[in-house]
Design a protein around this motif. Structure first.
Motif, short mmCIF file in Angstrom:
data_model
loop_
_atom_site.label_atom_id
_atom_site.label_comp_id
_atom_site.label_asym_id
_atom_site.label_seq_id
_atom_site.Cartn_x
_atom_site.Cartn_y
_atom_site.Cartn_z
N PHE A 38 5.82 -40.77 -2.37
CA PHE A 38 6.61 -40.47 -3.41
C PHE A 38 6.86 -41.42 -4.49
CE2 PHE A 38 8.62 -38.21 0.48
CZ PHE A 38 8.86 -36.87 -0.46
N GLU A 39 6.51 -42.77 -4.24
CA GLU A 39 6.47 -43.90 -5.18
C GLU A 39 5.60 -43.74 -6.00
OE1 GLU A 39 8.22 -48.35 -4.98
OE2 GLU A 39 6.44 -47.84 -3.69
N PRO A 40 3.99 -43.62 -5.60
CA PRO A 40 3.01 -43.63 -6.39
C PRO A 40 3.12 -42.26 -7.46
CG PRO A 40 2.25 -44.30 -4.35
CD PRO A 40 3.48 -43.73 -4.07
N ILE A 41 3.69 -41.15 -6.78
CA ILE A 41 3.92 -40.23 -7.49
C ILE A 41 4.87 -40.32 -8.85
CG2 ILE A 41 4.73 -37.83 -8.01
CD1 ILE A 41 2.03 -37.73 -6.61
N ARG A 42 5.96 -41.01 -8.43
CA ARG A 42 6.82 -41.45 -9.43
C ARG A 42 6.37 -42.52 -10.63
NH1 ARG A 42 9.94 -45.86 -9.95
NH2 ARG A 42 9.47 -46.53 -7.79
N TRP A 43 5.41 -43.36 -10.07
CA TRP A 43 4.70 -44.28 -11.12
C TRP A 43 3.81 -43.48 -12.04
CZ3 TRP A 43 2.27 -47.70 -6.69
CH2 TRP A 43 3.38 -48.47 -6.12
N LEU A 44 3.10 -42.19 -11.52
CA LEU A 44 2.18 -41.40 -12.28
C LEU A 44 3.07 -40.58 -13.28
CD1 LEU A 44 -0.26 -40.29 -9.46
CD2 LEU A 44 -0.85 -41.64 -11.37
N LYS A 45 4.21 -40.27 -12.98
CA LYS A 45 5.15 -39.27 -13.67
C LYS A 45 5.77 -40.33 -14.84
CE LYS A 45 8.24 -36.98 -11.65
NZ LYS A 45 9.55 -36.35 -10.75
N GLU A 46 6.07 -41.54 -14.38
CA GLU A 46 6.63 -42.28 -15.43
C GLU A 46 5.55 -42.93 -16.50
OE1 GLU A 46 8.24 -45.60 -13.10
OE2 GLU A 46 10.18 -44.59 -12.53
N ALA A 47 4.33 -42.78 -16.23
CA ALA A 47 3.32 -43.28 -16.90
C ALA A 47 2.53 -41.96 -17.84
CB ALA A 47 2.10 -43.84 -16.25
N GLY A 48 3.39 -40.90 -17.65
CA GLY A 48 2.92 -39.67 -18.60
C GLY A 48 1.61 -39.25 -17.99
N PHE A 49 1.20 -39.21 -16.49
CA PHE A 49 -0.05 -38.78 -16.24
C PHE A 49 -0.07 -37.24 -16.23
CE2 PHE A 49 -3.34 -37.82 -13.15
CZ PHE A 49 -4.41 -38.70 -13.53
N GLY A 50 1.01 -36.74 -15.86
CA GLY A 50 1.04 -35.13 -15.93
C GLY A 50 1.12 -34.43 -17.10
N THR A 51 1.12 -35.20 -18.18
CA THR A 51 0.87 -34.79 -19.68
C THR A 51 -0.57 -34.80 -20.28
OG1 THR A 51 1.23 -37.00 -20.92
CG2 THR A 51 3.11 -35.74 -20.05
N LEU A 52 -1.50 -35.30 -19.59
CA LEU A 52 -2.94 -35.38 -19.95
C LEU A 52 -3.42 -34.47 -20.93
CD1 LEU A 52 -4.74 -37.06 -16.73
CD2 LEU A 52 -4.41 -38.08 -19.07
#
Length: 402
Positions: A38-52
């Motif tokens: 959950f925590e690594p996924i949150r980091w990725l979300k906050e970094a905009g990874f899902g918007t690549l």
């Protein structure tokens, strides 16, 4: 093969590499304690990874498909669970990219820019006929209701939305339903018991009168045409990342190892020519896999670029080539990465089989990923294409062979 080395890719990758390193630091602990990411996924979300893949003009990062999959390879080197957990998200983003510009499409992009993610709900298990779909979506005066249950719901435990394969109750058509997870009618269970990829957020998802917005039911026939190759490429990037991690752990383990055998070839393991040969073999296999996977992504990029050209023959040709190339890459990666993960232990010692080191995860994860979409049928498809010119299988279903 030059694109990952371009300035554009390096700028993009530099944004995420510190985060990948942070994710890698906790990978062994998460594995040994089976702590969901959950925590690594949150980091990725906050970094905009899902918007690549979302275009820059829409607020995203505008990555090409080769760039996306190379970044997924780097992420998989840190933790191979995470690219697979995000597989449905990137596929749905890709589907939206293939649709005409509209306010609805912009609304989805805004959700993803806000950090929302999509999980998967396609596979049904049990005593089903081949291709039978028992998950049903029913029209109501205010939208739709969804009922049924799915297994292999990859990424769903981390997701805000679930991409569900279902059938319309009113006309029997197959559809994709996007259902919000923040409601009592969506029950997500952490019951995935596979020996590998244990932290992908997979398992059973149940829908009990789940509410669906009127606009969130899409006819499956309109799904983007190269989706099969796209889904496979996420798995291929995951395998390439595992191969990188095996090389990394083999080299580090050999460099640090002090104890030697009486019949070894040097006073230090890192100077033993036979051990160095093992590490060199692992590294070469990893290089071959990553090169193959990255090369195949260019066919996928071409399919995307042609999707709205209006030239149906060219679109079909590009889709076929993308599928054939992904199948060829799957044949290579499914063979070499599990071999590399096994050969790792010929470079190390018996003490490195301790569960606290979790080095066995590389083979377990690679073997699990390689079991998706049976490679024996992909090999057959490639051969049938080369010999007879018959197109590969784009869409398939599973169930009892009745």
């Amino acid at each position: 093969m030059s694109e990952p080395l371009t300035t554009q890719y390096e700028i993009l990758a530099a944004r995420f590499r510190p985060l990948f390193a942070r994710i890698a630091e906790g990978a062994v602990e998460r594995e040994t304690t089976r702590s969901l990411a959950f925590e690594p996924i949150r980091w990725l979300k906050e970094a905009g990874f899902g918007t690549l893949r979302i275009p820059v003009e829409e607020g995203g990062l505008g990555a090409s498909l080769p760039q996306l999959f190379q970044l997924l390879t780097e992420l998989a080197e840190a933790d191979s669970n995470l690219p697979q957990a995000l597989r449905a998200h990137f596929a749905f983003v890709e589907d939206r990219l293939n649709q005409p510009d509209s306010e609805e499409r912009k609304r989805w992009f805004r959700r993803f820019i806000d950090g929302e993610l999509v999980g998967s709900g396609w596979t049904e298990i049990g005593n089903l006929k081949l291709g039978e779909v028992v998950t049903k979506v029913t029209p109501t005066p205010n939208g739709w209701t969804l009922n049924g249950h799915k297994f292999y719901s990859t990424g769903t435990l981390y997701a805000d939305w679930i991409d569900v394969y279902a059938q319309r109750e009113d006309n029997g058509r197959d559809v994709i339903v996007l259902v919000n997870t923040q409601q009592s009618g969506v029950i997500r269970e952490d019951d995935w018991d596979g020996f590998g990829q244990r932290l992908t957020g997979s398992g059973t998802t149940r829908f009990e009168q789940a509410q669906v917005e009127a606009a969130h039911v899409y006819d499956f026939s309109e799904r983007f045409h190269y989706q099969t190759a796209f889904y496979q490429h996420v798995l291929l990037s995951t395998l390439a990342g595992i191969a990188r991690a095996v090389t990394r752990d083999a080299a580090h383990g050999v460099a640090q190892r002090k104890r030697i055998y009486s019949h070894s070839n040097a006073r230090l393991v890192k100077q033993d020519v036979q051990v160095l040969q093992v590490v060199g073999q692992i590294s070469s296999w990893a290089y071959a896999v990553e090169a193959t996977v990255q090369q195949a992504t260019h066919s996928l990029q071409k399919a995307y670029e042609r999707h709205d050209s209006g030239d149906e023959a060219a679109i079909r040709q590009a889709n076929v080539q993308a599928e054939v190339d992904s199948a060829k890459a799957q044949v290579i990666a499914s063979d070499l990465v599990p071999r590399a993960a096994t050969e790792l232990f010929n470079a190390l010692g018996a003490s490195d089989t301790r569960t606290s080191k979790a080095l066995d995860r590389h083979w377990r994860n690679a073997r699990t990923v390689a079991s998706h979409n049976p490679v024996i049928y992909k090999t057959r498809n490639v051969g049938d294409w080369e010999v007879n010119g018959n197109e590969p299988t784009f869409i398939w279903q599973i169930g009892n062979g009745e």
